[in-house]
Every structure is written in C-alpha cells, then in structure tokens.
Design a protein around this motif. Structure first.
Motif, PDB file in Angstrom:
ATOM      1  N   ALA A  88       0.435  -1.573  -0.012  1.00  0.00           N
ATOM      2  CA  ALA A  88      -0.083  -0.428  -0.262  1.00  0.00           C
ATOM      3  C   ALA A  88       1.023   1.023  -0.144  1.00  0.00           C
ATOM      4  N   ALA A  89       2.030   1.154   0.689  1.00  0.00           N
ATOM      5  CA  ALA A  89       2.911   2.902   0.553  1.00  0.00           C
ATOM      6  C   ALA A  89       3.918   2.690  -0.750  1.00  0.00           C
ATOM      7  N   GLN A  90       3.770   1.506  -0.976  1.00  0.00           N
ATOM      8  CA  GLN A  90       4.565   1.751  -2.800  1.00  0.00           C
ATOM      9  C   GLN A  90       3.922   2.215  -3.362  1.00  0.00           C
ATOM     10  N   ALA A  91       2.292   1.716  -3.839  1.00  0.00           N
ATOM     11  CA  ALA A  91       1.228   2.162  -4.247  1.00  0.00           C
ATOM     12  C   ALA A  91       1.117   3.788  -4.271  1.00  0.00           C
ATOM     13  N   SER A  92       1.087   3.979  -2.733  1.00  0.00           N
ATOM     14  CA  SER A  92       0.747   5.262  -2.573  1.00  0.00           C
ATOM     15  C   SER A  92       1.241   6.026  -2.377  1.00  0.00           C
ATOM     16  N   PRO A 138      14.582  -3.385   0.603  1.00  0.00           N
ATOM     17  CA  PRO A 138      15.067  -1.605   1.531  1.00  0.00           C
ATOM     18  C   PRO A 138      14.138  -0.569   1.959  1.00  0.00           C
ATOM     19  N   PRO A 139      13.411   0.361   2.748  1.00  0.00           N
ATOM     20  CA  PRO A 139      12.521   1.086   2.727  1.00  0.00           C
ATOM     21  C   PRO A 139      12.785   2.054   1.819  1.00  0.00           C
ATOM     22  N   ALA A 140      11.225   2.745   0.726  1.00  0.00           N
ATOM     23  CA  ALA A 140      11.105   3.998  -0.200  1.00  0.00           C
ATOM     24  C   ALA A 140      11.859   4.844   0.498  1.00  0.00           C
ATOM     25  N   ALA A 141      11.765   5.799   0.090  1.00  0.00           N
ATOM     26  CA  ALA A 141      12.144   7.353   0.264  1.00  0.00           C
ATOM     27  C   ALA A 141      10.670   8.275   0.422  1.00  0.00           C
ATOM     28  N   THR A 142      10.625   8.541   1.838  1.00  0.00           N
ATOM     29  CA  THR A 142       9.521   9.193   1.490  1.00  0.00           C
ATOM     30  C   THR A 142       9.655  10.440   1.470  1.00  0.00           C
TER      31      THR A 142
END
Length: 142
Positions: A88-92, A138-142
């Motif tokens: 959900a975080a990657q999509a939104s 890896p966490p995506a950049a926010t």
C-alpha cells in the motif's frame, strides 16, 4: 443472521484482514473496485488491530461492541501486516504507511528474530519466507 459473539467463539483474525488487503490490491488489473475495497479493508485492519505505540498487528478482534482486541502478536500476523503495508505504501506513497512499516519491522527485528542466527523463533512456513523477503526490502524514500 447475527454474527457469533466472543462467548460463542466469534472473532476476526486481524492478520487475515491485512492479508486480504494486499490480495485485493492485486485485483486492480481486473477492476478498480478491488483497489477501493483493499483500501477499506486496510483502513479497518489499521483501526481495529494495529498497535500505534509499539507497532505490529494484534491477533484478533471481536464483534462484540466495546471489546478490546487480543493484544497478542504472532509472527505470521506481522508478515501479513508488513506485506500489506509495503504494498500500500509503494502504491500510494503515504508516509503514515511507511512509518507503520518501519515501526513493525523494528518490532519484528527486536521481538521475533533470534539475534544470533537471524532466524525466526517460530516454526518454518511460507509466512516465514514472506517475512524474510520483507525484511530484506529496502525502505522506499518517503
């Protein structure tokens, strides 16, 4: 037909709510309705079963009004929670989902992973494999 209450064994497994959210999200190729339902299921899972203080998915909630969820945190629920949050975080691109992903990842690393062997202290299963994959993302950049 009335839902069974806690006394009759009724409950909603919160790990399955997170699982349904990420499975429904994959249906967007078929219809945008699936993405909308996925968002609603994820919102329900977060509202009813996410620990905003320590991170992680709680075990289950009950249909009885006013009852608090079961505070247990199993490893497979965390795997489903992490999977749903990262998808959900990657999509939104929502920062609140990345925050919860990082918080839950910290919970898993601190509470569910054996520091010496870096193996989960639980029975091996597909959920362990999923959790291992999520731990390596890896966490995506926010």
């Amino acid at each position: 037909m009335a839902r069974p209450d806690k006394a009759a064994g009724g409950y909603f497994d919160l790990g399955h709510q997170f699982e349904c959210a990420h499975l429904l999200a994959r249906g967007v190729a078929v219809s945008p309705v699936y993405a909308q339902v996925s968002e609603r299921v994820l919102a329900y899972a977060l509202a009813e079963g996410y620990d905003e203080v320590d991170g992680g998915c709680l075990a289950r909630t009950f249909p009885d009004p006013g009852l608090k969820p079961d505070p247990a945190k199993g490893w497979w629920q965390q795997a489903e929670c992490l999977h749903a949050l990262v998808m959900a975080a990657q999509a939104s691109g929502r920062a609140d989902l990345w925050r919860r992903y990082e918080q839950t990842l910290d919970l898993v690393r601190n509470e569910l992973v054996d520091d010496e062997a870096r193996m989960l202290a639980a029975t091996r299963s597909l959920s362990m494999c999923l959790l291992a994959v999520v731990l390596l993302l890896p966490p995506a950049a926010t």
